[in-house]
Design an enzyme around this catalytic site. Structure first.
Site, PDB file in Angstrom:
ATOM      1  N   ASP A   1       0.807  -1.215   0.000  1.00  0.00           N
ATOM      2  CA  ASP A   1       0.000   0.000   0.000  1.00  0.00           C
ATOM      3  C   ASP A   1       0.848   1.276   0.000  1.00  0.00           C
ATOM      4  O   ASP A   1       0.651   2.177   0.842  1.00  0.00           O
ATOM      5  CB  ASP A   1      -0.924   0.014   1.241  1.00  0.00           C
ATOM      6  CG  ASP A   1      -1.692  -1.289   1.418  1.00  0.00           C
ATOM      7  OD1 ASP A   1      -2.120  -1.859   0.407  1.00  0.00           O
ATOM      8  OD2 ASP A   1      -1.853  -1.735   2.574  1.00  0.00           O
TER       9      ASP A   1
ATOM     10  N   GLU B   1     -11.412  -0.254  -3.369  1.00  0.00           N
ATOM     11  CA  GLU B   1     -10.854   0.274  -2.119  1.00  0.00           C
ATOM     12  C   GLU B   1      -9.644   1.117  -2.467  1.00  0.00           C
ATOM     13  O   GLU B   1      -9.445   1.468  -3.618  1.00  0.00           O
ATOM     14  CB  GLU B   1     -10.492  -0.881  -1.165  1.00  0.00           C
ATOM     15  CG  GLU B   1      -9.570  -1.921  -1.771  1.00  0.00           C
ATOM     16  CD  GLU B   1      -9.225  -3.055  -0.819  1.00  0.00           C
ATOM     17  OE1 GLU B   1      -9.597  -3.004   0.348  1.00  0.00           O
ATOM     18  OE2 GLU B   1      -8.538  -4.000  -1.267  1.00  0.00           O
TER      19      GLU B   1
HETATM   20  O1  FUB Z   1      -3.068  -3.758   3.217  1.00  0.00           O
HETATM   21  C1  FUB Z   1      -4.332  -4.143   3.686  1.00  0.00           C
HETATM   22  C2  FUB Z   1      -5.355  -3.850   2.656  1.00  0.00           C
HETATM   23  O2  FUB Z   1      -5.086  -4.564   1.486  1.00  0.00           O
HETATM   24  C3  FUB Z   1      -5.379  -2.411   2.214  1.00  0.00           C
HETATM   25  O3  FUB Z   1      -5.927  -1.560   3.104  1.00  0.00           O
HETATM   26  C4  FUB Z   1      -6.082  -2.583   0.925  1.00  0.00           C
HETATM   27  O4  FUB Z   1      -6.074  -1.474   0.108  1.00  0.00           O
HETATM   28  C5  FUB Z   1      -5.375  -3.783   0.366  1.00  0.00           C
HETATM   29  O5  FUB Z   1      -4.165  -3.438  -0.240  1.00  0.00           O
END
Ligand code: FUB
Length: 446
Positions: free
Chosen positions: A34, A200
Site C-alpha cells: 500500500d 478500495e
Molecule cells: O493492506 C491491507 C489492505 O489490502 C489495504 O488496506 C487494501 O487497500 C489492500 O491493499
C-alpha cells in the site's frame, strides 16, 4: 510533557538508516504494501503499510497482519533510506494492541506540518510531525465520522484539504484547518466504474486541471488499478480505464501516483518475496505516462523498476529488463528460505546449440572514469564463457568472462575490461558457451 511523542521519538529512530533496494521491489528489509508516495523538499517519501507474519496473539494466520508503519525516502529512486518506525499500534491510545489492523496509510504536508492518516480497527487516526520522517505525535482519538480504511489526503491547488477513504463506498470530506474535523458533511464520491467487485484504496491527484480519482478494483478475479477523471474532488467522475492489470499471484494491489523530477511514477505492490502467501507484499515502482488528452497508458510491471544503476554497484541481473526465451533463462531465489537475499539468473542450455542465452539490464551508469575489471558472482558445474556487451547483443564487448567448471560454491570471477564505456548504457550479458550457469550479480571495479 506529551508522553506519546516522547516515547515515539525515542523508540522509533533506532532502526533509521537501513538501506532499501535499487530495483523492484524497492524494499527488501521487510514486507511492505500500500505505498503512498509524495515529494517533500525534493525527496520522495514512501509511507507503506508493513506486513508481518501473524504473531501468537493474532488469530487469523492467513490474513493481513500489520502493527506499525515505517517511512522510506530517496532523492534518486535508487538509494532508499529506511527512517524507521513512525507509528506503532502499541502507542496509539485508541487502537486495540492485538488488532494488527494498521492498513494503508497516507501523509501530506500543510503549512510546514506533516499529517499522517492511518486506519486501524476500521477507524482512521491522525499523527502529526514537523518532519516527513517524524517523530509523529498521535491524536488521542480517531477522526470522528470517518469509519473505514485506506485514507488518502488530497490537497488541492487552492490549499483545500480532503480526506478520502474507503467505507460504505468511496467517501470524501473536506477538512477544517485543524486537519482533523470535517468541514461540512462527508459524501460518497460519484463515479461510473462498472460495479463488478470490491473497490478500495482511493488515491486522488491533479494534473493539468484534471482530477484523477484512482483505486484498486476487482474487474475479474483480483484487484487491478483503475482511474476516473473529473473536474472537482467530489465528482461525478467518469471511468476511464485501467492503470495496471491484475496480478494472478497477488489478490490485492494498492498504489499512489507521484511526479518527481519531470517524470510520473506509479508506486504499487506485488508479492515478489512471498509468492505463496499474498498477504506478505512488497513495494514496486514503474514509470507512468500520459497521453496529450490526459489519459493514462497502462503500466506493465517490471523487475527492473526505475532509476539508473551505477556500474560499480552490484548489478542484479535477475531484475532484468528483458530475457531470452524462458526455457533457457529464468530466475530463482538464491535461498527459498531467505527470500530477501534475492534471486539468481539461471542460464541453461542442454545441447549448446541455443547459445547465446542472454539477459538485458537497462540503464547502467559507467560514469566518466575508466574501469579496470568486472566481477561476476556465479556458480557453474561445467563452466563456460560469458560475454558482457553494451547497447545490444552485437554491441561493444565490455568483457569476456571465462567461468571455471567444478564451481559448486558461489565464486567471484574477475575479468579485464576490453572496451571502456562512459555514461549510461544498457547491459547485455550472454552465455556464449556452457550448459548451466547461475549468476547472482555483476559489478565493475576501477
Ligand atoms: O493492506 C491491507 C489492505 O489490502 C489495504 O488496506 C487494501 O487497500 C489492500 O491493499
Amino acid at each position: 510533557m506529551n508522553l506519546t511523542k516522547t516515547v515515539l521519538a525515542a523508540a522509533f529512530t533506532l532502526s533509521a538508516g537501513a538501506l532499501a533496494y535499487a530495483q523492484n521491489p524497492i524494499i527488501n528489509s521487510a514486507y511492505c504494501a500500500d505505498p503512498s508516495a509524495h515529494v517533500f523538499n525534493g525527496r520522495v517519501y514512501v509511507y507503506p503499510s508493513h506486513d508481518i507474519p501473524a504473531p501468537a496473539d493474532f488469530g487469523r494466520k492467513d490474513w493481513f497482519c500489520m502493527a506499525d508503519y515505517h517511512v522510506y525516502s530517496s532523492d534518486n529512486l535508487v538509494d532508499w533510506v529506511d527512517h524507521g518506525v513512525i507509528v506503532d499500534q502499541n502507542y496509539v491510545p485508541w487502537v486495540n494492541r492485538h488488532s494488527y489492523s494498521m492498513w494503508a496509510p497516507d501523509c501530506n504536508v500543510k503549512d510546514g506540518k506533516y499529517y499522517f492518516y492511518f486506519p486501524a480497527d476500521n477507524r482512521i487516526g491522525l499523527a502529526t510531525s514537523d518532519n516527513p520522517y517524524g517523530p509523529f505525535t498521535c491524536e488521542a482519538e480517531p477522526i470522528q465520522g470517518a469509519g473505514g480504511i485506506d485514507p488518502c489526503i488530497f490537497i488541492d491547488d487552492d490549499g483545500a484539504c480532503y480526506l478520502i477513504w474507503s467505507g460504505q463506498g468511496m467517501r470524501i470530506a473536506k477538512l477544517k484547518d485543524n486537519m482533523k474535523e470535517f468541514d461540512g458533511e462527508a459524501k460518497t464520491i460519484q463515479h461510473d466504474t462498472p460495479n463488478r467487485g470490491l473497490k478500495e484504496g482511493p488515491f486522488m491527484f491533479k494534473r493539468n486541471g484534471i482530477y484523477y480519482f484512482t483505486f484498486p478494483w476487482v474487474d475479474e478475479n483480483h484487484e487491478c488499478l483503475c482511474y476516473c477523471t473529473g473536474d472537482n474532488p467530489f465528482g461525478p467522475f467518469k471511468y476511464q480505464g485501467k492503470i495496471m492489470e491484475q496480478n494472478p499471484q497477488c489478490w490485492t494491489n494498492h498504489h499512489s501516483v507521484v511526479e518527481f523530477k519531470g517524470k510520473w511514477y506509479l508506486f504499487y505492490h506485488h508479492n515478489d518475496y512471498s509468492p505463496n502467501f499474498d498477504k506478505n507484499r512488497s513495494v514496486c515502482i514503474d514509470e507512468l505516462t500520459f497521453n496529450e488528452d490526459g489519459s493514462i497508458n497502462l503500466v506493465t510491471p517490471t523487475l527492473r523498476g526505475v532509476g539508473v544503476t551505477k556500474a560499480t554497484s552490484k548489478i542484479e541481473l535477475d531484475r532484468y529488463s528483458k530475457i531470452a526465451d524462458k526455457d533457457h533463462a529464468w530466475i530463482e531465489f538464491l535461498r527459498t528460505e531467505a527470500p530477501f537475499e534475492g534471486w539468481k539468473t539461471v542460464f541453461r542450455n542442454n545441447d549448446s546449440s541455443r547459445n547465446p542465452i542472454w539477459v538485458e539490464y537497462d540503464r547502467v551508469d559507467f560514469g566518466s572514469k575508466d574501469l579496470g575489471s568486472v566481477l561476476v558472482r556465479c556458480q557453474s558445474n561445467v563452466g563456460g564463457r560469458l560475454e558482457i556487451r553494451a547497447d545490444s547483443l552485437q554491441g561493444p564487448v565490455i568483457a569476456t568472462v571465462d567461468i571455471p567448471g567444478k564451481n559448486v560454491e558461489w565464486q567471484e570471477i574477475k575479468a579485464p575490461i576490453s572496451a571502456q564505456m562512459n555514461g549510461v548504457h544498457d547491459l547485455f550479458v550472454s552465455m556464449r558457451s556452457g550448459l548451466l550457469m547461475y549468476i547472482d550479480w555483476v559489478k565493475f571495479i576501477e
